[in-house]
Motif scaffolding. Sequence first.
Motif: not given
Length: 261
Positions: A70-74, A99-108
Amino acid sequence: MRPFLYSAFLLTAALLASTTAAQAQEAQDTPGYQKEFTYGINLNTNAGLIGGVAVRSTRRITDDWARFWILEGVEVKTRKEQRVQNNIGGVYVRGKTNYLFALRPTVGVQRTIFRKAAESGVEVDGMLGAGPSIALLLPYYIYFDYTPKPDPQTNPNPREDIRPEQYDPVKHADVSRIYDRAPIFSGIGDVKPNIGAHLRGALNFEYGRYRDAVAGVEAGMLVEAYTKRLVTLEVPPTPTDKLNNNVFTSVYVTLYIGSRK
C-alpha cells in the motif's frame, strides 16, 4: 469525525460479518484472479472529512493467502487544533506553525476469512502490514497585515502592506492583524522530512459482481511513531511537548475501487 468513524467501523463489521456468514457455505470456489490493483480515498480520525488517498496492489500466494503493498498519503492533524475566524471572514488555525503530511509505504499479508461466490456477495479478508512512515512538515503560512496606522500629519493614507509569512505565535501575537490563511503550498520550499514507522491491522470488505472489477471498504487501526516530536502547534505559554506528539494512533476507513486479473 472520530465517533463517526468508530461507529461506521463497528457497524460495517457487524453487518458484513452476518451477511458473509450466511454465504460461507455456498462460496467454496477458488479465487479466479492472481493480481489486484485498487485506489481510493482515506477517512481517518486524525484528519478532516477526507484524510488522503491510497493505492494498493495485491498478489495471491495461495487460495487463502495473499501479499500486498500500500502507498498512502494523508494529512495528520492533532485534536488540539482550533479554527479561528476573524472579523473580515478570514479563517486560520490558532498557533499552527506547520502542516503535517505522512507518506506510508506498507507491505503485509492478507488472509481470506469468508470467500464470496464467483459473481456476487462480499468477501472478508484480514490484513496485517507494516512499513516506514515519512513525515513532511510543511510551513503553515498566514497573511499578516503590516499596514501602518494612518497619521493625519505624516501619512494619512498608508499603503496597504499584507505579507505571507509562516505563522509565528510570538511574532504575530497581534491576532487582529492576521488577515487570512495563505495557500497551502506557500512554504513548499522549506519542507522538513522526518522518518518513523507504522503498523496497521484491518478488515477488508470486498464487493463486486464481476471477476475483473472490485470495490470495497478497508476498515482498520493504525499506529505510527517518529524519531522526534513533530511540532505543528505553538501556543505560548503552553510547552510544545504538551501540544505535539511523536506517536499517533487512528481508526481509518478507505473506500476503494479497482481491477484484477
